[in-house]
Design a protein around this motif. Structure first.
Motif, short mmCIF file in Angstrom:
data_model
loop_
_atom_site.label_atom_id
_atom_site.label_comp_id
_atom_site.label_asym_id
_atom_site.label_seq_id
_atom_site.Cartn_x
_atom_site.Cartn_y
_atom_site.Cartn_z
N ALA A 160 0.84 -1.19 0.00
CA ALA A 160 0.00 0.00 0.00
C ALA A 160 0.88 1.24 0.00
O ALA A 160 1.88 1.31 0.72
N ARG A 161 0.49 2.22 -0.80
CA ARG A 161 1.29 3.45 -0.90
C ARG A 161 0.38 4.66 -1.04
O ARG A 161 -0.75 4.56 -1.54
N TYR A 190 -2.81 6.06 6.51
CA TYR A 190 -3.77 5.32 5.68
C TYR A 190 -3.23 3.95 5.24
O TYR A 190 -3.86 2.93 5.51
N PRO A 191 -2.10 3.87 4.54
CA PRO A 191 -1.59 2.54 4.18
C PRO A 191 -1.25 1.70 5.39
O PRO A 191 -1.36 0.46 5.35
N VAL A 234 4.70 -0.66 3.18
CA VAL A 234 3.92 0.57 3.38
C VAL A 234 4.79 1.76 2.98
O VAL A 234 5.92 1.89 3.47
N CYS A 236 4.86 6.11 2.09
CA CYS A 236 4.20 7.40 2.06
C CYS A 236 5.23 8.47 1.73
O CYS A 236 6.41 8.33 2.03
N PRO A 244 -2.75 6.41 -4.59
CA PRO A 244 -2.99 5.52 -3.44
C PRO A 244 -3.50 4.16 -3.88
O PRO A 244 -4.69 3.92 -4.01
N ALA A 246 -3.31 -0.27 -3.69
CA ALA A 246 -3.12 -1.33 -2.70
C ALA A 246 -3.36 -2.69 -3.35
O ALA A 246 -4.26 -2.85 -4.17
#
Length: 338
Positions: A160-161, A190-191, A234, A236, A244, A246
């Protein structure tokens, strides 16, 4: 203290807003479009701004004093949307006044503050919920249910990014250490929550990243490891745009969550039996609002969708990452403490 709304499905939930920024405007518009909710009061540091916000959204009262709002007997619940650095103090004041509170993410600067605030909520029997709206979205719930049901086998990886490019400005909140700045708390939460939803608390953590000139984190990559062999990546960044996206990988299939995963328009569940693409209109803050209302009317002190242990646990991971990177806020005697 306001009149209790527990069990009362007839009277609207009367919201008071602590803060009147951009996110407050979005939530106020959501409340206006959601039956059973209304904004009745707003408080901001600038009383003129509070009055303008109240007039725009039909609230009767505006104040430049936060304490005045949380003591207002006509306010049933508080939406706390000020900057990260003041959440802890304002949560404690709101909870002590007996007001249920929906607090924007991250709940606090660190896990110790979150634990203290949520412990106070449980002690006072007050509903407190982090505004992690992603967790309430129907498609995210559909994806986590598919993983829990074993549809894709055992989950072995989550990727997730989330990156948003912010031109460097030392006075902007994302670069301001005094306001709890940094990519981790503003974006990485979030991620991190997404990875936690599918894999839970990691057993090991590896951290790489870089800092902005103000000393806050600007881009961070986290590798979560699990004794059972699973992992999560993960990422960010406040330096560049990264859609965003995933991907959840299982031993028998995958779940692809379309951008943006905070409120995805679609997910694709792929197994040997074929692909199932599930779509949905963007839901915005409404599912979160409905979940908060459900909990409030049921007399709950926390949401099953955004449990206190997860809020604290994710912050513990982000605390560990900040410790590794050397990012400490002025409000902390040491990283992870008030």
């Amino acid at each position: 203290m306001s009149t209790s709304t527990t069990g009362d499905t007839e009277r609207p939930i009367r919201w008071g807003f602590l803060g009147a920024g951009g996110i407050a405007d979005t939530m106020a518009r959501t409340i206006a479009q959601t039956p059973g909710h209304e904004v009745v009061a707003v408080a901001a540091r600038d009383p003129v701004r509070a009055r303008a916000f109240a007039d725009e959204h039909g609230a009767l009262r505006a104040a430049g004093d936060y304490a005045e709002l949380v003591e207002d007997p006509d306010v049933d619940a508080v939406y706390l949307n000020t900057t990260h650095a003041v959440h802890h103090e304002q949560l404690l004041v709101t909870i002590a006044a007996g007001k249920p509170v929906l607090c924007e993410k991250p709940l606090t600067l660190n896990a110790d503050q979150a634990h203290a605030a949520l412990s106070a909520a449980r002690h006072h029997g007050v509903l407190a919920m982090e505004g992690m709206w992603m967790r309430c979205q129907p498609l995210i719930r559909r994806a986590t249910q598919a993983a829990a049901d074993g549809t894709i086998g055992e989950v072995v990886s989550v990727q997730a990014r989330l990156g948003v490019r912010f031109p460097y400005d030392p006075t902007h909140r994302i670069f301001d250490a005094g306001n709890g700045g940094g990519a981790l708390l503003d974006l990485g939460v979030y991620p991190a929550h997404l990875a936690w939803l599918f894999l839970g608390e990691p057993d090991t953590l590896q951290v790489t990243g870089c800092l902005a000139p103000t000393g806050v984190d600007a881009a961070v990559s986290l590798q979560w490891g699990y004794a059972r062999g699973a992992s999560a990546q993960v990422f960010c960044s406040s330096l560049g745009d990264a859609a965003p996206s995933a991907l959840v990988v299982g031993t028998a299939g995958t779940i692809t969550i379309d951008a943006s995963f905070q409120d995805p328009p679609a997910i694709t569940i792929a197994t040997d039996a074929g692909e199932e693409r599930v779509t949905s209109g963007r839901n915005g803050f409404q599912p979160e609002l409905e979940e908060f209302a459900r909990c409030l009317r049921a007399g709950a002190v926390e949401s099953e969708l955004v449990p206190h242990t997860h809020t604290v646990g994710v912050l513990q991971v982000l605390d560990a990452a900040r410790l590794e990177l050397g990012v400490k806020y002025p409000q902390e005697s040491q990283i992870g403490q008030v």
